[in-house]
Design a protein around this motif. Structure first.
Motif, short mmCIF file in Angstrom:
data_model
loop_
_atom_site.label_atom_id
_atom_site.label_comp_id
_atom_site.label_asym_id
_atom_site.label_seq_id
_atom_site.Cartn_x
_atom_site.Cartn_y
_atom_site.Cartn_z
N LYS A 97 0.81 -1.06 -0.07
CA LYS A 97 0.08 0.12 -0.03
C LYS A 97 0.88 1.20 0.10
CE LYS A 97 -3.68 -2.30 2.49
NZ LYS A 97 -3.18 -3.51 2.54
N ALA A 98 0.43 2.31 -0.72
CA ALA A 98 1.28 3.56 -0.85
C ALA A 98 1.52 4.17 0.59
CB ALA A 98 0.44 4.68 -1.71
N HIS A 99 0.62 4.15 1.62
CA HIS A 99 1.07 4.64 2.58
C HIS A 99 2.06 3.88 3.60
CE1 HIS A 99 -2.26 1.95 3.96
NE2 HIS A 99 -1.48 1.90 5.15
N GLU A 100 2.14 2.67 3.45
CA GLU A 100 3.25 1.84 4.28
C GLU A 100 4.68 2.21 3.66
OE1 GLU A 100 0.26 -2.06 4.76
OE2 GLU A 100 1.66 -2.01 2.86
N GLY A 101 5.52 2.08 4.51
CA GLY A 101 6.96 2.47 4.43
C GLY A 101 7.75 1.70 5.41
N ARG A 102 8.97 2.43 5.79
CA ARG A 102 10.13 1.75 6.77
C ARG A 102 9.59 1.29 7.91
NH1 ARG A 102 14.18 6.55 6.96
NH2 ARG A 102 13.57 6.87 4.84
N ASN A 103 8.57 2.26 8.36
CA ASN A 103 8.08 1.73 9.80
C ASN A 103 7.08 0.72 10.01
OD1 ASN A 103 9.66 4.04 11.05
ND2 ASN A 103 7.78 5.37 10.89
N GLU A 104 6.31 0.54 8.87
CA GLU A 104 5.49 -0.54 8.64
C GLU A 104 6.37 -1.85 8.45
OE1 GLU A 104 2.21 -3.05 7.95
OE2 GLU A 104 2.38 -1.15 8.70
N PHE A 105 7.62 -1.68 7.87
CA PHE A 105 8.35 -3.12 7.57
C PHE A 105 9.13 -3.41 9.10
CE2 PHE A 105 12.96 -4.11 6.35
CZ PHE A 105 12.49 -5.42 5.96
N PHE A 106 9.97 -2.24 9.24
CA PHE A 106 10.69 -2.63 10.37
C PHE A 106 9.88 -3.05 11.89
CE2 PHE A 106 13.93 0.04 8.26
CZ PHE A 106 14.84 -0.98 7.87
N GLU A 107 8.79 -2.63 12.00
CA GLU A 107 8.03 -2.44 13.19
C GLU A 107 6.87 -3.55 13.42
OE1 GLU A 107 7.22 1.55 14.37
OE2 GLU A 107 8.86 2.08 14.23
N THR A 108 6.52 -3.92 12.20
CA THR A 108 5.32 -5.02 12.12
C THR A 108 5.60 -6.25 11.29
OG1 THR A 108 4.36 -4.16 10.13
CG2 THR A 108 3.78 -2.94 11.97
N HIS A 109 6.34 -6.31 10.20
CA HIS A 109 6.43 -7.49 9.73
C HIS A 109 6.98 -8.76 10.33
CE1 HIS A 109 6.06 -5.82 5.42
NE2 HIS A 109 4.99 -5.61 6.03
N TRP A 110 8.29 -8.82 11.05
CA TRP A 110 8.43 -9.96 11.57
C TRP A 110 7.81 -10.03 13.08
CZ3 TRP A 110 12.01 -7.05 8.08
CH2 TRP A 110 12.98 -8.13 7.59
N GLN A 111 7.53 -8.77 13.31
CA GLN A 111 6.59 -8.99 14.68
C GLN A 111 5.25 -10.00 14.27
OE1 GLN A 111 8.06 -6.51 13.64
NE2 GLN A 111 9.02 -5.28 15.39
N ARG A 112 4.75 -9.76 13.43
CA ARG A 112 3.65 -10.71 13.12
C ARG A 112 4.18 -12.03 12.56
NH1 ARG A 112 1.57 -5.63 9.65
NH2 ARG A 112 -0.41 -5.04 10.67
N LEU A 113 5.05 -12.24 11.87
CA LEU A 113 5.68 -13.71 11.57
C LEU A 113 5.85 -14.22 12.92
CD1 LEU A 113 7.77 -13.00 8.46
CD2 LEU A 113 5.90 -14.16 8.46
N ASN A 114 6.67 -13.62 13.91
CA ASN A 114 6.74 -13.94 15.20
C ASN A 114 7.30 -15.22 15.37
OD1 ASN A 114 6.49 -13.44 18.15
ND2 ASN A 114 4.67 -14.23 18.09
N GLU A 115 6.77 -16.29 15.72
CA GLU A 115 6.87 -17.83 16.13
C GLU A 115 7.04 -18.53 14.89
OE1 GLU A 115 4.74 -19.19 19.27
OE2 GLU A 115 6.00 -18.12 20.77
N LEU A 116 6.57 -18.00 13.69
CA LEU A 116 6.78 -18.78 12.32
C LEU A 116 8.30 -18.96 12.15
CD1 LEU A 116 3.91 -17.23 10.12
CD2 LEU A 116 3.97 -19.58 11.07
N VAL A 117 8.95 -17.82 12.47
CA VAL A 117 10.42 -17.69 12.19
C VAL A 117 11.14 -18.69 12.88
CG1 VAL A 117 12.41 -16.09 12.03
CG2 VAL A 117 10.14 -15.33 11.45
N ALA A 118 10.45 -18.94 14.08
CA ALA A 118 11.23 -19.96 15.16
C ALA A 118 11.15 -21.53 14.65
CB ALA A 118 10.81 -19.61 16.53
N ASN A 119 10.59 -21.63 13.78
CA ASN A 119 10.29 -23.06 13.06
C ASN A 119 11.33 -23.45 12.08
OD1 ASN A 119 9.37 -25.55 12.21
ND2 ASN A 119 7.29 -25.30 12.35
N PRO A 120 12.38 -24.26 12.37
CA PRO A 120 13.49 -24.41 11.08
C PRO A 120 12.68 -25.11 10.08
CG PRO A 120 13.93 -25.87 13.17
CD PRO A 120 12.68 -24.79 13.48
#
Length: 483
Positions: free
Chosen positions: A155-178
């Motif tokens: 979305k046009a209004h999304e930028g670096r804060n959306e990326f740095f502050e929400t994306h991995w926080q949403r993936l969260n425990e998905l990233v902990a599964n090898p």
């Protein structure tokens, strides 16, 4: 091979078959002339088709946890056969649950929709909190689409804060599964193979994984899951060579001790780990480069040399962080955007030995260069500072390496020689061993020569394209028009 035959040039584009031909075979030096004529006549789609088929070298700046397309995350996370038997829940509503945790609203990000947890964490929640979550596998179509959109910048209004502050926080425990990570790696290898890549140097951390009951997995256990995937018939069938980097999140308070652990781990696994990368948001000054000079000097007293590729210069303001990063011992610079503001460092980097990993799409979407016409990439390229195009967090951009090539050619009118040099640099400045690098360069040059021969002789039919991904459709809509 070609002799010195010269012929009258004509570029013929067969729109139905995707054929590109010349009236006769020409000397190799004529490839630049052919490409110049092709660019003048080709549509966006024809240019993209050529670049998709172009043999490519390596992708050197690749965060594996950011390189999974949204649908890959969802499909793997909801498949117990592939994800190791884990079950996941994601937050679909906010009930403002009170009375738990360390404060009124608890220690976790309470207002972040689509934050995903595994079953062991879900069962530890209060009854109120459980009502905020929904099984990932049972989302409605509307909820599923929202989940997919939540981990990409669309979305046009999304930028670096959306990326740095929400994306991995949403993936969260998905990233902990090898198991998920290993399948994301396989999907990347398969996708890269389809667009002609031969080498991937990706960042894979293995010290914070957990099993489906929430118990920690050892780094060795975690690494074995990735290595088993690389040894699988599906991975081998791609023909893509893979090596790992270990990523240090530079602004954490314990970063120095974690760096020491990484040095020891990478030293013990040099067959698969070829370097260390310092990552993290650079406008967080706690991760400034010279913070790590004493630690690195101490580690270099105890370990044989370990390659360093360090993010530097991915900021809006001028500074000397790229120069400081070279003092740390970096051989490659990730982004290097503001190097253009430091003339002394620019001079130092001309003709090598350092390479800048260029991420055009990342820099645009994170608003470091919202207008690509201001990007320093062509200045670096054309003043003999080694550069290569890379994808960064391509899953979150919804883009491919071909997209990077298209953006570069479209905006900066690359010559054929410049185009091929990007692939060559990506192998020449890789962290492969000397012998593996020699073989990779030899393979790349052979593939390019065959491609040029086929084009100039008119004997190639360019392959049909897969569906073009979201970034290109949003920014170059004619690519996605039907017909």
């Amino acid at each position: 091979m070609w002799g010195k035959k010269v012929c009258h040039w004509g570029v013929r584009l067969s729109l139905g078959l995707g054929l590109i031909s010349c009236a006769c075979v020409a000397a190799p030096d004529d490839m630049n002339k052919w490409f110049r004529g092709f660019k003048q006549q080709a549509s966006h789609k024809q240019l993209y088709q050529l670049l998709w088929a172009l043999p490519k070298g390596g992708d050197l700046h690749h965060h594996l946890s950011g390189a999974g397309f949204s649908e890959w995350w969802y499909d793997i996370a909801t498949s117990p056969q592939r994800n190791g038997g884990y079950e996941y829940f994601t937050k679909t509503r906010i009930l403002h649950c009170k009375g738990y945790g360390t404060n009124e609203f608890g220690p976790n990000p309470q207002y972040l929709l689509f934050r995903t947890i595994q079953a062991s964490s879900y069962h530890a929640l209060s009854d109120c909190e459980k009502q905020e979550y929904h099984p990932l596998s049972a989302l409605s179509e509307e909820q599923k689409q929202a989940f997919l959109n939540s981990i990409r910048l669309d979305k046009a209004h999304e930028g670096r804060n959306e990326f740095f502050e929400t994306h991995w926080q949403r993936l969260n425990e998905l990233v902990a599964n090898p198991h998920i990570g290993a399948h994301i790696l396989l999907k990347n290898m398969q996708a890269f193979a389809s667009e002609g890549l031969q080498y991937l140097e990706t960042q894979v951390n293995v010290d914070r994984a957990q099993d489906n009951k929430g118990n920690p997995l050892s780094p060795e256990q975690t690494l074995s899951i990735y290595l088993d995937m690389l040894a699988s018939p599906q991975a081998k069938a791609t023909g893509v060579t893979v090596r790992f980097q270990y990523a240090l999140l530079r602004f954490l308070p314990n970063a120095e001790s974690h760096l020491a652990w990484m040095y020891d781990f990478v030293d013990q696994h040099r067959d698969i780990y070829v370097g260390i990368n310092m990552v993290g948001r650079e406008d967080n000054d706690k991760g400034y480069p010279l913070r790590f000079l004493p630690a690195l000097r101490s580690l270099r007293q105890r370990y044989p040399a370990i390659n360093l590729a360090i993010h530097a210069g991915e900021v809006d303001e001028p500074n000397q962080h790229v120069k400081d990063t070279l003092l740390l011992g970096a051989q490659r610079i990730g982004h290097g955007l503001n190097t253009i503001t430091d003339p002394d460092t620019l001079l130092l980097m001309r003709h090598g030995p350092y390479l800048i990993e260029i991420n055009l799409i990342s820099n645009k979407l994170l608003e470091y260069t919202p207008d690509l016409s201001t990007h320093p990439f062509p200045e670096y390229l054309r003043t003999d500072i080694p550069v290569a195009l890379t994808t960064d967090d391509r899953g979150m951009w919804d883009s491919t390496l071909t997209d990077e090539y298209f953006v570069a050619v479209h905006h900066f009118n690359l010559s054929w020689t410049e185009l091929v040099s990007l692939g060559e640099n990506s192998l020449k400045y890789s962290f492969l061993s000397s012998e593996d690098k020699r073989k990779a360069l030899e393979q790349y040059r052979h593939r390019v020569a065959e491609f040029e021969t086929a084009i100039l002789s008119g004997s190639t039919a360019l392959p049909s394209l897969p569906p073009i991904r979201g970034f290109m459709c949003n920014h170059y809509p004619t690519l996605c028009e039907k017909g």
